[in-house]
Enzyme design. Structure first.
Site, PDB file in Angstrom:
ATOM      1  N   GLU A  81       0.813  -1.305   0.019  1.00 25.53           N
ATOM      2  CA  GLU A  81       0.226  -0.129  -0.125  1.00 25.53           C
ATOM      3  C   GLU A  81       0.818   1.196   0.012  1.00 25.53           C
ATOM      4  O   GLU A  81       0.594   2.152   0.842  1.00 25.53           O
ATOM      5  CB  GLU A  81      -1.013  -0.104   1.216  1.00 25.53           C
ATOM      6  CG  GLU A  81      -1.847  -1.389   1.148  1.00 25.53           C
ATOM      7  CD  GLU A  81      -2.762  -1.220   2.259  1.00 25.53           C
ATOM      8  OE1 GLU A  81      -2.709  -0.294   3.368  1.00 25.53           O
ATOM      9  OE2 GLU A  81      -3.692  -2.211   2.482  1.00 25.53           O
ATOM     10  N   GLU A 126      -6.061 -10.588  -1.267  1.00 29.34           N
ATOM     11  CA  GLU A 126      -7.027 -10.495   0.136  1.00 29.34           C
ATOM     12  C   GLU A 126      -8.139 -10.487  -0.221  1.00 29.34           C
ATOM     13  O   GLU A 126      -9.172  -9.671   0.317  1.00 29.34           O
ATOM     14  CB  GLU A 126      -6.298  -9.061   0.962  1.00 29.34           C
ATOM     15  CG  GLU A 126      -4.935  -9.204   1.101  1.00 29.34           C
ATOM     16  CD  GLU A 126      -4.498  -7.990   1.992  1.00 29.34           C
ATOM     17  OE1 GLU A 126      -5.648  -7.261   2.370  1.00 29.34           O
ATOM     18  OE2 GLU A 126      -3.398  -7.786   2.155  1.00 29.34           O
TER      19      GLU A 126
HETATM   20  C1  GLA Z   1      -4.669  -4.505   4.471  1.00 32.55           C
HETATM   21  C2  GLA Z   1      -3.356  -5.281   4.912  1.00 32.55           C
HETATM   22  C3  GLA Z   1      -3.657  -6.444   5.530  1.00 32.55           C
HETATM   23  C4  GLA Z   1      -5.136  -6.370   6.572  1.00 32.55           C
HETATM   24  C5  GLA Z   1      -6.106  -6.033   5.835  1.00 32.55           C
HETATM   25  C6  GLA Z   1      -7.137  -5.616   7.033  1.00 32.55           C
HETATM   26  O1  GLA Z   1      -5.437  -4.953   3.485  1.00 32.55           O
HETATM   27  O2  GLA Z   1      -2.660  -5.399   3.749  1.00 32.55           O
HETATM   28  O3  GLA Z   1      -2.749  -6.885   6.248  1.00 32.55           O
HETATM   29  O4  GLA Z   1      -4.452  -5.665   7.559  1.00 32.55           O
HETATM   30  O5  GLA Z   1      -5.789  -4.501   5.463  1.00 32.55           O
HETATM   31  O6  GLA Z   1      -7.217  -6.844   7.755  1.00 32.55           O
END
Ligand code: GLA
Length: 376
Positions: A154, A259
């Site tokens: 990020e 994710e």
């Molecule tokens: C982001 C991070 C993850 C996690 C999510 C929320 O996507 O990359 O590691 O913290 O937020 O669970």
């Protein structure tokens, strides 16, 4: 040993019930890995029912928290390896690809990282040294055991600009290259990734492509880009999402869905990100399904997942892994984000740890031989 016995017996039990013995990972074989984010409940096998299903459906894991800077390196001279070691052990014992998450992130980083003993911001040289030491220590410990690392998480804003993090402010944009170099030095064989959310946005997709090209031009290793894929029932537009898979892959890297979850709850602010520092106020209107998910909404969730997996199947030559951000609805971070205390239903397994009917449908979709490929 226990999981081996379970995985031997499970297909027999399932055949008796008429359900397919194929797990998601088997149905996706030759296309991509299928992963799940794990926490203490999973790595310490606290829920045997979940354990059997995880072993059956997934061939990759990523720890939700324990490898983040804040947890693994809480004090300058102290690392905390317990849960990270157990995560790696758990995955290796089951022949799963273990993903390290994450080496550099502006969030969940120990505050000591950026200040000296007097509380003053560290110099550029000091932060480079600390970055070097952190990455070398963590990556070396799991050398040969971890399949790939989210090196940077990020670091790009939705408009494509670089996120103002302490790393950027103190070191400058060179920190990208440094982080990838340090990780590669510490384990020359491990895959290295850049990971981010809202990747369907054209400006973000283009900025990530520029980053990939820039890192490559500087001679850095980068194997793949992770599209986090915290999605909703109606956002993002799936054509944009698929376009990002193609565009990123055309930049010469593999694409991973890292994710995946699909929120079913109202999102009146058109909020699409996953910036964990953002939170909105609770109201009952924003939490409509506390007594269970109405079938009409479940059907939308199912359709959404099937559309997504159709995209993954079509683009299987570009995608190397699809990882869900959690096993069951009850454990999902989306019960607390972006509003605390809601009841969400974003995953494939419900609060009783039972597979939703969509699991079987995804298996069937993936079993269809169209789109089979050789792994790159
Ligand atoms: C982001 C991070 C993850 C996690 C999510 C929320 O996507 O990359 O590691 O913290 O937020 O669970």
């Amino acid at each position: 040993m226990k999981h081996r016995i379970i995985s031997l017996i499970m297909p027999l039990i399932l055949l008796g019930t008429g359900a397919s013995a194929q797990g998601l990972k088997d149905a996706a074989r030759n296309r991509f890995l299928v992963g799940v984010c794990v926490e203490g409940n999973e790595i310490y096998e606290r829920r045997p029912q979940a354990e059997a299903l995880i072993t059956r459906h997934f061939n990759s894991i990523v720890p939700g928290n324990c490898m983040k800077h804040q947890f693994i390196h809480p004090e300058r001279d102290r690392y905390n390896w317990r849960d990270a070691d157990q995560t790696v052990r758990y995955g290796r014992e089951r022949g799963m690809a273990v993903i390290g998450h994450c080496l550099v992130w502006h969030s969940q980083v120990s505050p000591w990282m950026f200040v000296d003993e007097a509380g003053k911001e560290v110099t550029r040289d000091t932060l480079i040294q600390r970055l070097h030491d952190h990455i070398h220590t963590v990556v070396s410990r799991y050398r040969g055991l971890v399949h790939g690392w989210d090196v940077i998480n990020e670091a790009i804003n939705d408009d494509g600009s670089l996120r103002e993090t302490p790393y950027l402010r103190i070191i400058g944009p060179e920190y990208f290259e440094m982080a990838f170099r340090f990780a590669h030095e510490a384990d020359p064989d491990v895959e290295l990734y850049y990971n981010d959310y809202s990747m369907a946005l054209p400006a973000k997709r283009e900025a990530v492509c520029r980053l990939v090209r820039d890192l490559r031009a500087k001679g850095c290793r980068i194997d793949a880009v992770g599209m986090q894929s915290h999605l909703g029932l109606t956002y993002p537009d799936l054509a944009d999402y698929e376009e990002s898979i193609r565009a990123l892959s055309d930049c010469g890297v593999n694409v991973m869905v890292t994710e995946l979850d699909v929120s079913v709850l109202p999102n009146p602010w058109d909020f699409q990100g996953a910036d964990v520092n953002q939170n909105f106020e609770y109201s009952e209107r924003m939490n409509p399904y506390t007594a269970g998910l109405p079938d009409s909404v479940y059907q939308q969730l199912e359709t959404r997942y099937l559309n997504l997996f159709d995209i993954y199947r079509r683009n299987a030559d570009r995608i190397t892994r699809v990882t869900f951000w959690g096993f069951d609805d009850g454990s999902s971070w989306l019960n607390g984000f972006p509003i605390h205390g809601r009841t969400n239903y974003p995953l494939l397994f419900d609060r009783q740890l039972q597979p939703k009917p969509v699991v079987e449908k995804i298996v069937r979709l993936l079993e269809d031989r169209k789109g089979k490929k050789k792994r790159r």
